[in-house]
Design a protein around this motif. Structure first.
Motif, PDB file in Angstrom:
ATOM      1  N   GLN A 100       0.874  -1.175   0.000  1.00  0.00           N
ATOM      2  CA  GLN A 100       0.000   0.000   0.000  1.00  0.00           C
ATOM      3  C   GLN A 100       0.910   1.223   0.000  1.00  0.00           C
ATOM      4  O   GLN A 100       1.369   1.646   1.065  1.00  0.00           O
ATOM      5  N   PRO A 101       1.202   1.793  -1.160  1.00  0.00           N
ATOM      6  CA  PRO A 101       2.226   2.846  -1.249  1.00  0.00           C
ATOM      7  C   PRO A 101       1.714   4.211  -0.822  1.00  0.00           C
ATOM      8  O   PRO A 101       1.486   5.079  -1.640  1.00  0.00           O
ATOM      9  N   GLU A 102       1.562   4.408   0.471  1.00  0.00           N
ATOM     10  CA  GLU A 102       1.032   5.655   0.999  1.00  0.00           C
ATOM     11  C   GLU A 102       2.050   6.309   1.928  1.00  0.00           C
ATOM     12  O   GLU A 102       2.977   5.656   2.387  1.00  0.00           O
ATOM     13  N   ALA A 103       1.839   7.586   2.208  1.00  0.00           N
ATOM     14  CA  ALA A 103       2.802   8.303   3.046  1.00  0.00           C
ATOM     15  C   ALA A 103       2.181   9.550   3.642  1.00  0.00           C
ATOM     16  O   ALA A 103       1.156  10.036   3.183  1.00  0.00           O
ATOM     17  N   ALA A 104       2.828  10.042   4.701  1.00  0.00           N
ATOM     18  CA  ALA A 104       2.445  11.314   5.309  1.00  0.00           C
ATOM     19  C   ALA A 104       3.605  12.287   5.136  1.00  0.00           C
ATOM     20  O   ALA A 104       4.743  11.982   5.510  1.00  0.00           O
ATOM     21  N   LEU A 105       3.303  13.433   4.555  1.00  0.00           N
ATOM     22  CA  LEU A 105       4.310  14.481   4.347  1.00  0.00           C
ATOM     23  C   LEU A 105       4.404  15.350   5.595  1.00  0.00           C
ATOM     24  O   LEU A 105       3.386  15.802   6.117  1.00  0.00           O
ATOM     25  N   ILE A 106       5.634  15.569   6.068  1.00  0.00           N
ATOM     26  CA  ILE A 106       5.849  16.484   7.189  1.00  0.00           C
ATOM     27  C   ILE A 106       6.051  17.885   6.608  1.00  0.00           C
ATOM     28  O   ILE A 106       7.034  18.134   5.930  1.00  0.00           O
ATOM     29  N   ARG A 107       5.115  18.782   6.865  1.00  0.00           N
ATOM     30  CA  ARG A 107       5.165  20.087   6.199  1.00  0.00           C
ATOM     31  C   ARG A 107       5.717  21.214   7.063  1.00  0.00           C
ATOM     32  O   ARG A 107       6.222  22.207   6.530  1.00  0.00           O
ATOM     33  N   ALA A 108       5.590  21.116   8.371  1.00  0.00           N
ATOM     34  CA  ALA A 108       6.071  22.230   9.196  1.00  0.00           C
ATOM     35  C   ALA A 108       6.288  21.784  10.630  1.00  0.00           C
ATOM     36  O   ALA A 108       5.599  20.901  11.130  1.00  0.00           O
ATOM     37  N   LEU A 109       7.275  22.416  11.263  1.00  0.00           N
ATOM     38  CA  LEU A 109       7.634  22.099  12.643  1.00  0.00           C
ATOM     39  C   LEU A 109       7.760  23.376  13.466  1.00  0.00           C
ATOM     40  O   LEU A 109       8.163  24.420  12.947  1.00  0.00           O
ATOM     41  N   GLU A 110       7.436  23.221  14.741  1.00  0.00           N
ATOM     42  CA  GLU A 110       7.735  24.274  15.712  1.00  0.00           C
ATOM     43  C   GLU A 110       9.124  23.980  16.277  1.00  0.00           C
ATOM     44  O   GLU A 110       9.327  22.924  16.874  1.00  0.00           O
ATOM     45  N   PRO A 111      10.088  24.873  16.080  1.00  0.00           N
ATOM     46  CA  PRO A 111      11.448  24.605  16.557  1.00  0.00           C
ATOM     47  C   PRO A 111      11.469  24.362  18.060  1.00  0.00           C
ATOM     48  O   PRO A 111      10.833  25.095  18.817  1.00  0.00           O
ATOM     49  N   LEU A 112      12.193  23.329  18.491  1.00  0.00           N
ATOM     50  CA  LEU A 112      12.305  23.053  19.921  1.00  0.00           C
ATOM     51  C   LEU A 112      13.766  23.074  20.356  1.00  0.00           C
ATOM     52  O   LEU A 112      14.192  23.948  21.092  1.00  0.00           O
ATOM     53  N   ARG A 113      14.521  22.142  19.878  1.00  0.00           N
ATOM     54  CA  ARG A 113      15.902  21.993  20.353  1.00  0.00           C
ATOM     55  C   ARG A 113      16.884  22.474  19.288  1.00  0.00           C
ATOM     56  O   ARG A 113      16.745  22.151  18.120  1.00  0.00           O
ATOM     57  N   GLY A 114      17.873  23.234  19.734  1.00  0.00           N
ATOM     58  CA  GLY A 114      18.881  23.745  18.804  1.00  0.00           C
ATOM     59  C   GLY A 114      18.425  24.982  18.056  1.00  0.00           C
ATOM     60  O   GLY A 114      18.840  25.234  16.926  1.00  0.00           O
ATOM     61  N   ILE A 115      17.587  25.770  18.704  1.00  0.00           N
ATOM     62  CA  ILE A 115      16.987  26.928  18.022  1.00  0.00           C
ATOM     63  C   ILE A 115      18.040  27.935  17.562  1.00  0.00           C
ATOM     64  O   ILE A 115      17.985  28.425  16.437  1.00  0.00           O
ATOM     65  N   ASP A 116      19.016  28.216  18.416  1.00  0.00           N
ATOM     66  CA  ASP A 116      20.025  29.200  18.023  1.00  0.00           C
ATOM     67  C   ASP A 116      20.781  28.744  16.787  1.00  0.00           C
ATOM     68  O   ASP A 116      21.011  29.521  15.858  1.00  0.00           O
ATOM     69  N   PHE A 117      21.147  27.481  16.796  1.00  0.00           N
ATOM     70  CA  PHE A 117      21.873  26.934  15.644  1.00  0.00           C
ATOM     71  C   PHE A 117      21.007  26.985  14.390  1.00  0.00           C
ATOM     72  O   PHE A 117      21.475  27.330  13.301  1.00  0.00           O
ATOM     73  N   MET A 118      19.740  26.653  14.540  1.00  0.00           N
ATOM     74  CA  MET A 118      18.844  26.663  13.379  1.00  0.00           C
ATOM     75  C   MET A 118      18.620  28.086  12.863  1.00  0.00           C
ATOM     76  O   MET A 118      18.543  28.311  11.660  1.00  0.00           O
ATOM     77  N   LYS A 119      18.552  29.032  13.768  1.00  0.00           N
ATOM     78  CA  LYS A 119      18.451  30.436  13.356  1.00  0.00           C
ATOM     79  C   LYS A 119      19.665  30.819  12.524  1.00  0.00           C
ATOM     80  O   LYS A 119      19.549  31.410  11.452  1.00  0.00           O
ATOM     81  N   PHE A 120      20.820  30.466  13.023  1.00  0.00           N
ATOM     82  CA  PHE A 120      22.063  30.794  12.347  1.00  0.00           C
ATOM     83  C   PHE A 120      22.096  30.183  10.958  1.00  0.00           C
ATOM     84  O   PHE A 120      22.398  30.843   9.965  1.00  0.00           O
ATOM     85  N   LYS A 121      21.740  28.909  10.895  1.00  0.00           N
ATOM     86  CA  LYS A 121      21.807  28.192   9.619  1.00  0.00           C
ATOM     87  C   LYS A 121      20.831  28.708   8.589  1.00  0.00           C
ATOM     88  O   LYS A 121      21.120  28.763   7.399  1.00  0.00           O
ATOM     89  N   SER A 122      19.647  29.054   9.039  1.00  0.00           N
ATOM     90  CA  SER A 122      18.620  29.468   8.093  1.00  0.00           C
ATOM     91  C   SER A 122      18.669  30.976   7.850  1.00  0.00           C
ATOM     92  O   SER A 122      17.906  31.480   7.026  1.00  0.00           O
ATOM     93  N   ARG A 123      19.556  31.664   8.583  1.00  0.00           N
ATOM     94  CA  ARG A 123      19.614  33.119   8.514  1.00  0.00           C
ATOM     95  C   ARG A 123      18.221  33.707   8.661  1.00  0.00           C
ATOM     96  O   ARG A 123      17.785  34.545   7.886  1.00  0.00           O
TER      97      ARG A 123
END
Length: 205
Positions: A100-123
């Motif tokens: 059964q070739p089905e799937a769930a797409l992950i479209r968006a996340l609320e940042p939790l861990r590593g926020i500073d690093f993610m801010k830096f990376k994504s500018r």
DNA sequence: CGGCTGATCGTG
DNA sequence: ACGATCAGCCGA
């Protein structure tokens, strides 16, 4: 001591009806361990269900089984990662059972861990805009085709228990950017957390 | 805020 | 050719 992936949801979680899985993924936490050992995480706030053989928006529509889509034909619980528009990746979790070739797409996340690093990376200084889209979250979390087929219950990429929304906080709406899918385009197969500032596109009224 | 466009390449 | 996207740019 780093967080282990023992808290991961069992693979059986994904081996159920795709709409149920997509809905129940809301509130759960996606973890990504980078090569340097750093762990990033975010709470899932938006998903979409792709219903396989009969769903004109699904890559496996009509039974298409190619190098790209073959992982969807496996048992639920594997990552399905593909390249889109030549420059972004999208992360799905394979759902349902083998064949059964089905799937769930992950479209968006609320940042939790590593926020500073993610801010830096994504500018991107606005927390709401770091992981609010399927391509953006893959870029920031360094998710690409190397993770295609990875079991979503273990490092370096897994999903664990999180703060689940109450039923009334769950919004069903049409999926994004699948206008070509005709009668499937308006099916309410997108799930998001009501009023979350971390989703990609606000559902229409 | 909403609408439009170019970037960029694996897949079919 | 085209796409389960995004940032940047434009006008209101």
């Amino acid at each position: 001591m780093r967080k282990s992936s023992k808290s991961a949801l069992p693979l059986q979680f994904y081996q159920r009806k795709t709409e149920i899985v997509a809905r129940e993924l809301l509130g759960q936490v996606l973890y990504r361990e980078l090569l340097n050992g750093e762990i990033l995480s975010g709470r899932i706030v938006e998903t979409e269900a792709y219903l396989g053989l009969t769903d004109k928006a699904c890559h496996s529509y009509g039974g298409r089984k190619t190098n790209r889509t073959c992982v969807m034909y496996e048992n639920g619980g594997l990552a399905y990662v593909y390249l889109i528009y030549g420059m972004y990746h999208c992360l799905n979790v394979v759902t349902s059972v083998a064949g059964q070739p089905e799937a769930a797409l992950i479209r968006a996340l609320e940042p939790l861990r590593g926020i500073d690093f993610m801010k830096f990376k994504s500018r991107q200084n606005k927390i709401e805009k770091i992981l609010n889209g399927p391509g953006k979250l893959c870029k920031v979390l360094e998710i690409d085709k190397k993770l295609n087929g990875h079991g979503i219950d273990s490092s370096p990429l897994w999903i664990g228990e999180g703060d689940k929304p109450s039923p009334r906080q769950i919004v069903k709406s049409a999926r994004i950017n699948i206008g070509y899918a005709q009668e499937w385009a308006h099916q309410p197969l997108r799930f998001s957390i009501r009023h979350s500032p971390f989703i990609s596109v606000k559902p229409k009224a």
